[in-house]
Design an enzyme around this catalytic site. Structure first.
Site, short mmCIF file in Angstrom:
data_model
loop_
_atom_site.label_atom_id
_atom_site.label_comp_id
_atom_site.label_asym_id
_atom_site.label_seq_id
_atom_site.Cartn_x
_atom_site.Cartn_y
_atom_site.Cartn_z
N TYR A 1 -17.60 -65.30 14.31
CA TYR A 1 -16.91 -66.60 14.44
C TYR A 1 -17.80 -67.52 15.27
CZ TYR A 1 -13.69 -70.23 15.94
OH TYR A 1 -13.11 -71.45 16.19
N GLU B 1 -16.25 -75.60 12.42
CA GLU B 1 -15.88 -74.20 12.56
C GLU B 1 -16.42 -73.39 11.38
OE1 GLU B 1 -11.86 -72.23 14.03
OE2 GLU B 1 -11.69 -72.82 11.93
#
Length: 383
Positions: free
Chosen positions: A109, A194
């Site tokens: 992530y 993101e």
């Protein structure tokens, strides 16, 4: 302003951030043509909606043949996809992204956002990619790393090395990716980028398998190309209408509609409603330069919301005149279908008496309160 994954990945490629090759499609035949122009099979077909959790909701399909891809595209287009972020009504899938398959070694992530604690952008990373990052943060806070950007125009060596060590990847792979994302973030006035997941291939190369990007609305005047990426179909109809009148409106899932002047007072109003055991249906700040037309538009939004069972108006008039709010209520009430919808009003400050007189003379049944606590209590009781 949110943009779609396929739009974000096009921007990624401009700034040297590696992504799989892919093409957008709005029909089944366009999806098949897109696949045939890419390496594969396998291909991945992804529903393009502004919401996370698409994979768990069946919005991401791995296809190993053209026939599988045709069926996947046909099954997604025109379907309402319900995820944890869409609400029960879901989002209608109008567009797909067809992408070449990628061999996955590990999933990470990585995001870049404004860290208000330090007043500059920061990378937030985790080796637990492909998962809901909020859940990871709650259950394993040690798996979250935060790295503020020291210089706005470039990634320094120590920062890149620290991120690479935390994620156990090669610094030579990580540094150019971080640099590209930072340049993209600054040049495009982003508020969030993101990558979940950011994939490490078996050979160690990094690739952005997913992409989410939000642009600061306040910067769109100088980002005309990006402003053209807005997809009004993905925005709440009420929020679009509010924006057209210069109102700050956010739809929520409660049943007490709120109209307030000032963002801080609006937040406090919602807090008190929750403390009283109910939930607000919206955030609505009419702002300081409100006109009768804007106030009427705000009331119409509240009156037209089928989930609203009571309307709480909390106006502390300073630069906002109470008579303007009152005239807005009169104008909106004349066109309102739900005449029995209870209105609870705290109207205090500039031209307060004039405002109350306007409402009384119009024959509108309003329950008056002098304090926020009293107004919230009346609203909850009205349910």
């Amino acid at each position: 302003m949110n943009i779609h994954e396929y739009q974000a990945k096009e921007l990624f490629r401009r700034f040297g951030v590696p992504t799989p090759r892919g093409r957008a499609a709005s029909t089944v035949e366009e999806a098949v043509s897109a696949a045939e122009a890419l390496d594969g099979p396998p291909w991945v077909v992804k529903a393009q909606i502004h919401a996370g959790g698409r994979g768990k909701a069946g919005g991401v399909r791995l296809c190993r043949s053209v026939e599988e891809l045709r069926q996947a595209a046909g099954g997604l287009l025109g379907r309402r996809l319900v995820t944890r972020q869409t609400g029960a009504e879901g989002r209608l899938v109008r567009r797909l992204y067809v992408e070449e398959g990628v061999e996955i070694g590990r999933e990470l992530y990585l995001s870049l956002l404004i860290d208000r604690a330090c007043g500059r952008p920061a990378f937030v990373v985790s080796p637990a990619g492909g998962m809901e990052i909020e859940q990871v943060a709650a259950e394993r806070p040690e798996a979250i790393g935060r790295y503020p950007v020291e210089e706005i125009d470039r990634i320094d060596g120590p920062s890149a090395a620290a991120v690479a060590r935390f994620l156990a990847v090669e610094e030579g792979e990580m540094r150019p990716l971080l640099q590209g994302l930072l340049e993209l973030f600054v040049r495009c006035d982003a508020s969030l980028i993101e990558l979940n997941p950011l994939v490490v291939r078996p050979d160690g190369r990094l690739v952005a398998l997913d992409a989410k990007m939000a642009i600061d609305d306040n910067a769109l005047f100088r980002q005309q190309e990006l402003a053209g990426l807005r997809d009004p179909d993905e925005e709440d109809a009420r929020e679009r209408e509010a924006a057209a009148f210069g109102l700050n409106y956010v739809a929520l899932d409660g049943d007490i509609g709120c109209m307030v002047n000032g963002a801080g007072l609006a937040m406090a109003t919602m807090d008190v409603i929750q403390l009283k055991g109910a939930r607000p249906a919206n955030f609505l700040d009419v702002g300081g330069g409100v006109t009768v037309e804007r106030a009427a538009a705000g009331f119409r939004l509240l009156f037209s919301d089928s989930q609203v069972r009571a309307v709480l108006v909390n106006i502390f008039g300073g630069i906002v005149r109470c008579d303007i709010i009152a005239n807005g209520l009169v104008a909106a009430r004349a066109r309102q279908v739900r005449k029995d919808l209870p209105v609870l009003m705290r109207l205090v400050g500039t031209h307060e008496e004039e405002g109350r007189a306007i409402i009384r003379d119009a024959g509108i049944d309003v329950r008056w309160a002098q304090t926020l606590d009293e107004a919230a209590g009346l609203a909850v009781a009205a349910l």
